[in-house]
Motif scaffolding. Structure first.
Motif, short mmCIF file in Angstrom:
data_model
loop_
_atom_site.label_atom_id
_atom_site.label_comp_id
_atom_site.label_asym_id
_atom_site.label_seq_id
_atom_site.Cartn_x
_atom_site.Cartn_y
_atom_site.Cartn_z
N TYR A 15 0.83 -1.21 0.00
CA TYR A 15 0.00 0.00 0.00
C TYR A 15 0.87 1.26 0.00
CZ TYR A 15 -3.36 3.46 1.76
OH TYR A 15 -4.13 4.59 1.93
N VAL A 16 1.85 1.32 0.90
CA VAL A 16 2.64 2.56 0.98
C VAL A 16 3.72 2.64 -0.09
CG1 VAL A 16 2.16 3.00 3.42
CG2 VAL A 16 4.20 1.71 2.82
N LEU A 17 4.26 1.50 -0.51
CA LEU A 17 5.37 1.55 -1.49
C LEU A 17 4.90 1.54 -2.94
CD1 LEU A 17 7.96 -0.83 0.23
CD2 LEU A 17 7.92 1.68 0.24
N ARG A 18 3.61 1.21 -3.15
CA ARG A 18 3.09 1.26 -4.52
C ARG A 18 2.10 2.39 -4.73
NH1 ARG A 18 1.08 -4.97 -5.20
NH2 ARG A 18 3.07 -5.91 -5.76
N HIS A 19 1.29 2.63 -3.70
CA HIS A 19 0.12 3.49 -3.95
C HIS A 19 0.07 4.78 -3.13
CE1 HIS A 19 -1.19 -0.01 -6.15
NE2 HIS A 19 -1.25 -0.75 -5.05
N GLU A 20 0.19 4.68 -1.80
CA GLU A 20 -0.06 5.85 -0.95
C GLU A 20 1.06 6.12 0.05
OE1 GLU A 20 -2.46 7.95 -1.27
OE2 GLU A 20 -3.85 6.86 -2.57
N PRO A 21 2.26 6.46 -0.44
CA PRO A 21 3.35 6.73 0.51
C PRO A 21 3.00 7.88 1.47
CG PRO A 21 3.93 7.40 -1.74
CD PRO A 21 2.68 6.59 -1.84
N HIS A 22 2.21 8.84 0.98
CA HIS A 22 1.88 10.00 1.82
C HIS A 22 1.08 9.62 3.04
CE1 HIS A 22 3.53 12.45 -1.30
NE2 HIS A 22 2.70 11.92 -2.19
N ALA A 23 0.42 8.46 2.99
CA ALA A 23 -0.39 8.03 4.14
C ALA A 23 0.45 7.94 5.41
CB ALA A 23 -1.05 6.67 3.85
N ILE A 24 1.76 7.69 5.26
CA ILE A 24 2.63 7.69 6.45
C ILE A 24 3.77 8.71 6.28
CG2 ILE A 24 2.04 5.32 7.12
CD1 ILE A 24 4.86 4.49 6.09
N GLY A 25 3.49 9.75 5.51
CA GLY A 25 4.43 10.87 5.40
C GLY A 25 5.68 10.59 4.58
N GLU A 110 -16.73 -8.24 -20.60
CA GLU A 110 -17.44 -7.48 -21.64
C GLU A 110 -16.71 -6.17 -21.94
OE1 GLU A 110 -21.65 -7.07 -20.86
OE2 GLU A 110 -21.77 -5.49 -22.41
N SER A 111 -16.34 -5.48 -20.89
CA SER A 111 -15.64 -4.20 -21.06
C SER A 111 -14.27 -4.41 -21.69
CB SER A 111 -15.55 -3.54 -19.67
OG SER A 111 -14.57 -2.57 -19.66
N ILE A 112 -13.56 -5.46 -21.28
CA ILE A 112 -12.23 -5.72 -21.85
C ILE A 112 -12.33 -6.03 -23.34
CG2 ILE A 112 -10.28 -7.36 -21.85
CD1 ILE A 112 -10.63 -7.55 -18.78
N LEU A 113 -13.40 -6.76 -23.72
CA LEU A 113 -13.53 -7.11 -25.14
C LEU A 113 -13.97 -5.91 -25.98
CD1 LEU A 113 -14.85 -10.77 -24.89
CD2 LEU A 113 -12.53 -9.97 -25.35
N GLN A 114 -14.37 -4.83 -25.31
CA GLN A 114 -14.66 -3.59 -26.04
C GLN A 114 -13.43 -2.68 -26.08
OE1 GLN A 114 -18.06 -1.87 -24.15
NE2 GLN A 114 -19.44 -3.40 -25.02
N GLN A 115 -12.78 -2.54 -24.92
CA GLN A 115 -11.70 -1.54 -24.81
C GLN A 115 -10.30 -2.12 -24.88
OE1 GLN A 115 -11.98 0.23 -20.97
NE2 GLN A 115 -14.00 1.09 -21.29
N GLY A 116 -10.17 -3.43 -24.80
CA GLY A 116 -8.85 -4.03 -24.64
C GLY A 116 -8.45 -3.93 -23.17
N LEU A 117 -7.25 -4.38 -22.86
CA LEU A 117 -6.76 -4.30 -21.48
C LEU A 117 -6.15 -2.92 -21.26
CD1 LEU A 117 -4.97 -7.75 -21.03
CD2 LEU A 117 -7.05 -6.97 -19.86
N ILE A 118 -6.61 -2.26 -20.20
CA ILE A 118 -6.05 -0.95 -19.88
C ILE A 118 -5.44 -1.01 -18.48
CG2 ILE A 118 -7.55 0.41 -21.38
CD1 ILE A 118 -9.38 0.87 -18.99
N ALA A 119 -4.51 -0.11 -18.21
CA ALA A 119 -3.75 -0.18 -16.96
C ALA A 119 -4.58 0.22 -15.75
CB ALA A 119 -2.51 0.69 -17.08
N GLY A 120 -5.62 0.99 -15.94
CA GLY A 120 -6.41 1.43 -14.80
C GLY A 120 -5.56 2.31 -13.90
N ALA A 121 -5.62 2.06 -12.60
CA ALA A 121 -4.89 2.91 -11.66
C ALA A 121 -3.38 2.66 -11.72
CB ALA A 121 -5.40 2.66 -10.24
N ARG A 122 -3.01 1.45 -12.10
CA ARG A 122 -1.57 1.15 -12.11
C ARG A 122 -0.91 1.76 -13.35
NH1 ARG A 122 -0.89 -3.44 -8.11
NH2 ARG A 122 -2.96 -4.38 -8.01
N HIS A 123 0.42 1.70 -13.38
CA HIS A 123 1.14 2.30 -14.49
C HIS A 123 1.19 1.41 -15.73
CE1 HIS A 123 3.34 4.95 -11.32
NE2 HIS A 123 2.11 5.35 -11.56
#
Ligand code: HQG
Length: 186
Positions: A15-25, A110-123
């Motif tokens: 959580y802190v090393l991938r997404h929310e480092p600020h959560a613990i400053g 269904e959504s993947i077969l329309q849009q393909g695979l997308i990264a979403g929140a990740r890089h």
């Protein structure tokens, strides 16, 4: 240490090393690194008991080698999976194997077969070399579906592939034309 406590600590570190480092400053550098001393201090301040021995045990016991220590042992980072802004790991660009797999949940199909695979929140979109890993990844979100990715054809057409230091294959997106629903689960 109990495996439950190790898993829980591993999730906190993800959580802190991938997404929310600020959560613990904390602030990660562009390569995702942070000083271990700062991490332990931040965790303690946030009311979590985390010492160096526990941290090392989590790093060593991680089944997917999720975390990497710097050569001098002073810093730590997550190997992949980031969504935090300002972090941009220079993953190694590699020629992919001919076929890669992506496990997802049936309700996303269904959504993947329309849009393909997308990264979403990740890089990146995360792909696996083996079907067992891909199915386990998909299972986290519900009834799993296995998708086959024609990595060879993508690569030939100029799409870039990277491999993280813990072996996960990454790419920016996978257009629908390179996807095939693998029927081995149906
Ligand atoms: C889905 C774990 C709708 C995608 C694993 C996935 C992995 C779409 C979800 C790492 C979509 C994103 C990442 C579209 C993709 N429409 N849904 N167009 N395109 N999706 O968790 O790949 O255990 O961000 O199929 O091992 O599941 O945490 O990605 O279901 O390497 O170390 O959107 O997480 O590693 O979910 O998993 P995620 P992921 P750790």
């Amino acid at each position: 240490m109990s495996s439950k406590h190790l898993t829980e600590t591993s999730k906190f570190l993800s959580y802190v090393l991938r997404h929310e480092p600020h959560a613990i400053g904390l602030q990660l550098d562009a390569e995702g690194w942070v000083e271990i001393d700062a991490l332990l201090a931040g965790a303690t301040k946030a009311g979590r008991t985390l010492d160096l021995a526990t941290l090392r045990e989590v790093v060593d016991s991680s089944d997917k080698k999720r975390f990497t220590l710097s050569a001098d042992g002073q810093r730590i980072r997550a190997a992949q999976g980031h969504s935090a802004s300002g972090v941009n790991l220079q993953h190694t660009e590699r020629q992919p194997p001919p076929v890669l797999y992506h496990g997802t949940a049936a309700r996303f199909l269904e959504s993947i077969l329309q849009q393909g695979l997308i990264a979403g929140a990740r890089h990146h979109v995360h792909l696996s070399q083996d079907t067992v890993t891909a199915v386990a990844v998909g299972q986290r979100y519900g009834k799993p579906v296995l998708l086959k990715v024609d990595a060879q054809r993508m690569h030939r057409q100029g799409f870039r592939f990277y491999q993280s230091e813990n072996g996960v294959w990454l790419t920016e997106a996978v257009p629908v034309e390179f996807l095939l629903v693998d029927d081995q689960l149906t």
